[in-house]
Structures are given as structure tokens and as C-alpha cells.
Scaffold this active site. Structure first.
Site, PDB file in Angstrom:
ATOM      1  N   ASN A   8       0.881  -1.170   0.000  1.00 48.27           N
ATOM      2  CA  ASN A   8       0.000   0.000   0.000  1.00 48.27           C
ATOM      3  C   ASN A   8       0.920   1.221   0.000  1.00 48.27           C
ATOM      4  O   ASN A   8       1.438   1.612   1.042  1.00 48.27           O
ATOM      5  CB  ASN A   8      -0.877  -0.064   1.257  1.00 48.27           C
ATOM      6  CG  ASN A   8      -1.785   1.137   1.400  1.00 48.27           C
ATOM      7  OD1 ASN A   8      -1.697   2.115   0.660  1.00 48.27           O
ATOM      8  ND2 ASN A   8      -2.671   1.055   2.380  1.00 48.27           N
ATOM      9  N   ARG A  86      -2.636  -1.798  -3.327  1.00 50.06           N
ATOM     10  CA  ARG A  86      -3.694  -0.802  -3.252  1.00 50.06           C
ATOM     11  C   ARG A  86      -3.410   0.234  -4.337  1.00 50.06           C
ATOM     12  O   ARG A  86      -2.332   0.818  -4.377  1.00 50.06           O
ATOM     13  CB  ARG A  86      -3.668  -0.141  -1.893  1.00 50.06           C
ATOM     14  CG  ARG A  86      -4.749   0.894  -1.760  1.00 50.06           C
ATOM     15  CD  ARG A  86      -4.658   1.553  -0.420  1.00 50.06           C
ATOM     16  NE  ARG A  86      -5.798   2.412  -0.215  1.00 50.06           N
ATOM     17  CZ  ARG A  86      -6.003   3.060   0.928  1.00 50.06           C
ATOM     18  NH1 ARG A  86      -5.153   2.934   1.922  1.00 50.06           N
ATOM     19  NH2 ARG A  86      -7.051   3.834   1.057  1.00 50.06           N
ATOM     20  N   GLU A 369      -7.839  -3.124   5.561  1.00 52.95           N
ATOM     21  CA  GLU A 369      -7.720  -2.991   4.102  1.00 52.95           C
ATOM     22  C   GLU A 369      -6.759  -4.028   3.527  1.00 52.95           C
ATOM     23  O   GLU A 369      -6.957  -4.545   2.433  1.00 52.95           O
ATOM     24  CB  GLU A 369      -7.240  -1.566   3.762  1.00 52.95           C
ATOM     25  CG  GLU A 369      -8.290  -0.527   4.127  1.00 52.95           C
ATOM     26  CD  GLU A 369      -7.739   0.887   4.221  1.00 52.95           C
ATOM     27  OE1 GLU A 369      -6.709   1.087   4.915  1.00 52.95           O
ATOM     28  OE2 GLU A 369      -8.324   1.796   3.623  1.00 52.95           O
TER      29      GLU A 369
END
Ligand code: ADP
Length: 381
Positions: A8, A86, A369
């Protein structure tokens, strides 16, 4: 036996997670911060103290290499079979994760003007990971994907139609977090999942999502991650006339306006102090108090707006760094929204309970996430 890595990437940081590819148990996680100089790599292994290492890291490529070196001992000879990323923007077409190849990466790079402060860094990490792991499948998970089912009236602005056709839409962000919360509701609160839920992802970035039967139908974020709620350093809702005044009257450049809107506004700009909610709640300064007041009233007003989009509200969920940890903020939002039927349970709220109201349910659910990314990679495998 194999493993999945999640990445991410921000402008100067990369968060990572290492998951068992079958059980999806997270075995290691952490982040590299301050890429571009004397960086810090934090490695967290469940049940062990966090290990912090200082080392020079010039770019995202070196950061991925450093992450690989840090997790190598925990791979125990297993192969990384998939890497999940991500990626902030999937554009109008992607409503699901995407397996990446050169052509897909080039298409996503064309969306960089829509998210100039995030997309280039996300793709830098994708390229670095593809060099480091030429074999494993690479999957992009988009912050916009969860919102792609919005009806037209929640996807458009009142601009001439051609702008919609050119991609000026209300994309919405934080989709990985909302996806996780939707799944958690389905598991643990199925009756609420089937109904009308407003989810408040309150972190440094902050937005709300209106969910009907677990699907997003509206969000406070739109074309960019600037709109909606007051955030750590972003203003949220802003009259477009202010931008015209900055340009025409104040003769500010686009770069200056970008800096004000992304880095100097929100809690930081209003308090003149910091974007750190914990510090603001502890501060005695009048401006800090006003910044918190503004944050709270904007959340409350927009929850009501999301409830209107849903035609009612059956539950409110708090998540994100502030939503999960800042009990005084949750309390004040619920008190402001008492007219909807929320009755704060102060004891549960302060004790870290999941349900923090009687009457209409208000829940606190920690988001994850990274797990959503790992699941997408597992599905792609
Ligand atoms: P990001 O959007 O960068 O992932 P986070 O979701 O980690 O951000 O949220 C960061 C915010 O959460 C900061 O404003 C921080 O002060 C706030 N926060 C974290 N813990 C607490 C706490 N115990 N009390 C109040 N605010 C907190």
C-alpha cells in the site's frame, strides 16, 4: 505452502503485509516511511515487539527490496505466489480487482491526472514489485471499485454533460475499507448488512459511505479525495468559487492551491497546530477546539445527507484511526445525531465496545484494508 504480499504505497511510504496464501493469517506487517532519505522500516510480527530499522532508501524500488529482505526470514523457504497492491484509482470501468500486465499498468497510468498525488506512487510500487517478483501474479485493488455501482445521480455533478463523459464523476474512495466493513457486517450483523448503513471511515483521510444491502450507493468523496468531510490536512466540502477567487484574485498558482488543499487545510489548517486528532483532543487552545468542532459537525451533517440518499438509516459504523480510537468524537457525533434515534451508551463507547448506542445501532468496527487486498490475490490465484 506459499505466501501473499500486500503493498500500500503512498508518496513517501509503503505499508506491507505478509499473509499465508491458504489461511490468509497475517504473519508479518509493517511499513517503510520517509522514502527518499534516511528511511525507517518498521516490522511487526504478531506476539513480538516491533522492530524499527533506520536505513537510507532512495525510491520505491529500494523500499520494495528492503521489505523483501525484512520478510525473508518469515517466509521460511515458502514462495510469494501473489502480490496485491492498493491502487487509488481504477477509473470509471473497474468495479473489481484487476490482474496486472504491462497493458493494464499503462491504462492505469493514464488515470494519473485524476489522482496525481497517489496514483503515480501506487504504480511505482507495482513496477518495483514486478521487477522484484517477475513470476507471481500482481493484482491491483482499487479504492474506487466498491463505489462503481452508484446510481447516476450519485455519480455525477451538475456540470455540462460532456464533463461526465470525460470522466468527471463522483468516484468515491476508501473502497477497500468499506468492502471489509461490508463483509464484517454480513458475518456478524447480517440483519444490519441487509439494511441501510452509513459507514464513517475517519482517519487522516475521511469519508462516509452509504450502503444498501452491503453495496455502496453514495459517498461523501467524489472526483478527488478532497471533498466531503474535514480531514487531517484537506478541507472537505468547498465552494468551487473559493478556487476561482484563489486563482483570479489572489493569483495563486495551481501548485500553490494544490499544496493548500492537500497539505495545509483541514484539522491542521484550522487548528494552526497539527492534523493529529489525539493531540487536538488534548490541547487547551481555542483553535484546536474549533477544529474538532468543525470536524464533528461536518461528520454529523453528512451522515444525515447519506441517510437521505438511503431513504433512512438502520445503523452507523465508525472505523479508521479516529473512528476506532477517538471516543469523544464518536460521542459528539452521536449526540448531534440523537434526532435520528441514536442514544449514546457512554460506558460502552469509552470501554471500547462494539455497539456503543441503545436505540438505533452505532457500531465500532476496526477496518482491515490489507486483508481485502490479500483476499483479492487469493481469488486471482
Ligand atoms: P490514515 O488515513 O493515514 O491511515 P489513520 O486511519 O491511521 O490514518 O488515522 C489517523 C488519525 O487517527 C490521526 O488523526 C490520529 O490522531 C487518530 N487517532 C489514532 N489514535 C487515536 C486516539 N487514541 N485518540 C484520538 N485520535 C486517535
Amino acid at each position: 505452502m506459499s505466501a501473499i504480499l500486500t503493498l500500500n504505497a503512498g508518496s513517501s511510504s509503503i505499508k506491507f503485509g505478509l499473509f499465508d496464501a491458504e489461511s490468509l493469517v497475517e504473519e508479518a506487517g509493517g511499513q517503510v516511511e520517509r522514502i527518499g532519505g534516511e528511511a525507517e522500516l518498521d516490522l511487526e510480527i504478531p506476539g513480538r515487539p516491533k522492530v524499527e530499522t533506520r536505513l537510507p532508501i532512495a525510491n520505491h524500488h529500494e523500499a520494495v527490496t528492503a521489505i523483501l529482505a525484512a520478510i525473508a526470514p518469515y517466509l521460511d523457504g515458502r514462495a510469494v505466489v501473489g502480490v496485491g497492491h492498493r491502487v487509488v484509482h481504477g477509473g470509471p470501468d473497474h468495479d473489481a480487482p484487476l490482474v496486472l500486465d504491462e497493458a493494464a499498468i499503462a491504462r492505469l497510468a493514464r488515470l494519473e491526472p485524476l489522482a496525481p498525488l497517489h496514483q503515480p506512487h501506487n504504480l511505482a510500487a507495482v513496477r518495483a514489485a514486478r521487477e522484484a517478483f517477475p513470476g507471481p501474479v500482481q493484482v491491483a485493488c482499487f479504492d474506487t471499485a466498491f463505489h462503481r455501482g452508484h446510481p447516476f445521480v450519485q455519480d455525477t455533478y451538475g456540470l455540462p454533460r460532456r464533463f461526465y463523459d470525460m470522466g468527471v464523476r463522483r468516484y468515491g474512495f476508501h473502497g477497500l475499507s468499506y468492502d471489509y466493513i461490508s463483509g464484517k457486517l454480513k458475518e456478524d450483523w447480517p440483519a444490519l448488512h441487509a439494511g441501510r448503513v452509513v459507514v464513517a471511515h475517519l482517519g487522516n483521510g475521511a469519508s462516509l459511505c452509504a450502503m444498501e444491502a452491503g453495496k455502496s450507493i453514495a459517498s461523501t468523496m467524489g472526483f478527488s479525495a478532497l471533498s466531503g468531510l474535514c480531514m487531517g490536512t484537506r478541507p472537505g466540502q468547498l465552494d468551487a468559487g473559493v478556487l476561482l477567487w484563489m486563482l483570479d484574485d489572489q493569483k495563486m498558482s495551481a501548485a500553490e492551491i494544490t499544496r493548500v488543499l492537500y497539505k495545509e487545510s483541514g484539522l491542521k489548517g484550522l487548528s494552526g497546530e497539527t492534523n493529529d486528532m489525539r493531540a487536538l483532543l488534548a490541547s487547551q487552545a481555542e483553535e484546536a477546539g474549533q477544529a474538532v468542532d468543525y470536524f464533528v459537525i461536518r461528520v454529523a451533517q453528512e451522515v444525515a445527507s447519506m441517510a437521505a440518499a438511503l431513504g433512512g438509516i438502520d445503523a452507523l459504523v465508525f472505523t479508521g484511526g479516529i473512528g476506532e480510537n477517538a471516543a469523544p468524537i464518536r460521542a459528539r457525533v452521536l449526540e448531534q445525531l440523537a434526532f435520528l434515534g441514536f442514544a449514546l451508551d457512554a460506558q460502552a463507547n469509552e470501554a471500547g465496545g462494539t455497539r456503543i448506542s441503545s436505540g438505533l445501532p452505532a457500531l465500532v468496527l476496526p477496518t482491515n484494508e490489507e486483508l481485502v487486498i490479500a483476499r483479492a490475490v487469493q481469488a486471482a490465484l
